[in-house]
Design an enzyme around this catalytic site. Structure first.
Site, PDB file in Angstrom:
ATOM      1  N   PHE A  69       4.025   6.459 -13.413  1.00 17.63           N
ATOM      2  CA  PHE A  69       2.703   6.019 -13.076  1.00 17.63           C
ATOM      3  C   PHE A  69       2.378   7.153 -11.948  1.00 17.63           C
ATOM      4  CE2 PHE A  69       4.340   2.439 -10.556  1.00 17.63           C
ATOM      5  CZ  PHE A  69       3.427   2.902 -10.014  1.00 17.63           C
ATOM      6  N   ASP A  74       0.566  -1.162   0.289  1.00 17.54           N
ATOM      7  CA  ASP A  74      -0.187   0.362  -0.203  1.00 17.54           C
ATOM      8  C   ASP A  74       0.813   0.911  -0.191  1.00 17.54           C
ATOM      9  OD1 ASP A  74      -2.802   0.857  -0.162  1.00 17.54           O
ATOM     10  OD2 ASP A  74      -1.854   1.735   1.460  1.00 17.54           O
ATOM     11  N   SER A  75       0.940   1.984  -1.406  1.00 16.68           N
ATOM     12  CA  SER A  75       1.907   3.534  -1.171  1.00 16.68           C
ATOM     13  C   SER A  75       0.982   4.494  -1.255  1.00 16.68           C
ATOM     14  CB  SER A  75       2.693   2.727  -2.108  1.00 16.68           C
ATOM     15  OG  SER A  75       2.247   2.321  -3.412  1.00 16.68           O
TER      16      SER A  75
END
Length: 198
Positions: free
Chosen positions: A154, A71-72
């Site tokens: 991205f 999770d970032s």
């Protein structure tokens, strides 16, 4: 399938980044895109670490395979840490990179910030079929500016300046992996997984 590791994501860019670092592991690396009809994990944690663990545990139990979840996200000082854990869905449930970046610029406009210090953070959680767990994390500091540069990467990469002249989106995949928050967390995880799989 002892020699199998599932990356708990369908994000092709994340899979590519992680696979590049894990190339030397003697395991087949799959992602959620390799399975059909999987439900979504309910990510109701309050931190990156909690959400990574929720995802890893959910899919490890669902697939009965070792799972690694990340999770970032981006934390912007001028926005009191937002978008934070909401980075992927900052502009709503059907968000994409373009709408999230537009929302980011709009929020900076609201607070009158031309630029702001910011961090990219990543939490990784590995959960094996025996329930054992490993956690690592990584962080990279930078500045969010309103002028996008670069076509690589991205997410918020075109707006995340690692120095005065270059954004994360202007780095090659190898350069990005060498300094990014996810790259740091994955490199910390690699020797720990080697011990487990070798």
């Amino acid at each position: 399938m002892r020699n199998c590791l599932v990356l708990a994501t369908k994000n092709k860019d994340k899979v590519t980044e992680i696979k590049a670092v894990f190339a030397e592991l003697p395991v087949e690396i799959l992602s959620l895109a390799d399975f059909e009809n999987l439900p979504d994990a309910v990510e109701d944690g309050k931190t990156f670490e909690e959400n990574a663990r929720i995802k890893a545990k959910f899919f490890a139990e669902k697939l009965n395979l070792a799972c690694l979840a990340d999770d970032s996200g981006l934390e912007v000082d001028a926005l009191n840490g937002l978008p934070g854990i909401f980075s992927a869905r900052f502009s709503g449930y059907h968000a994409d990179d373009a709408t999230n970046n537009q929302k980011l610029l709009s929020e900076l406009e609201k607070v009158g910030a031309e630029e702001s210090k910011a961090n990219y953070k990543c939490a990784l959680s590995f959960i094996d079929t025996d329930g054992s767990e490993i956690q690592t994390s990584g962080i990279v500091h930078g500045v969010i500016k309103k002028i996008p540069r670069g076509s690589g990467g991205f997410g918020y990469d075109p707006y995340f300046y690692i120095d005065d002249k270059k954004t994360m989106a202007e780095l090659s995949p190898a350069e990005k992996n060498s300094i990014s928050h996810r790259g740091a967390a994955v490199r910390k995880m690699l020797p720990l997984l080697k011990e487990r799989f070798l």
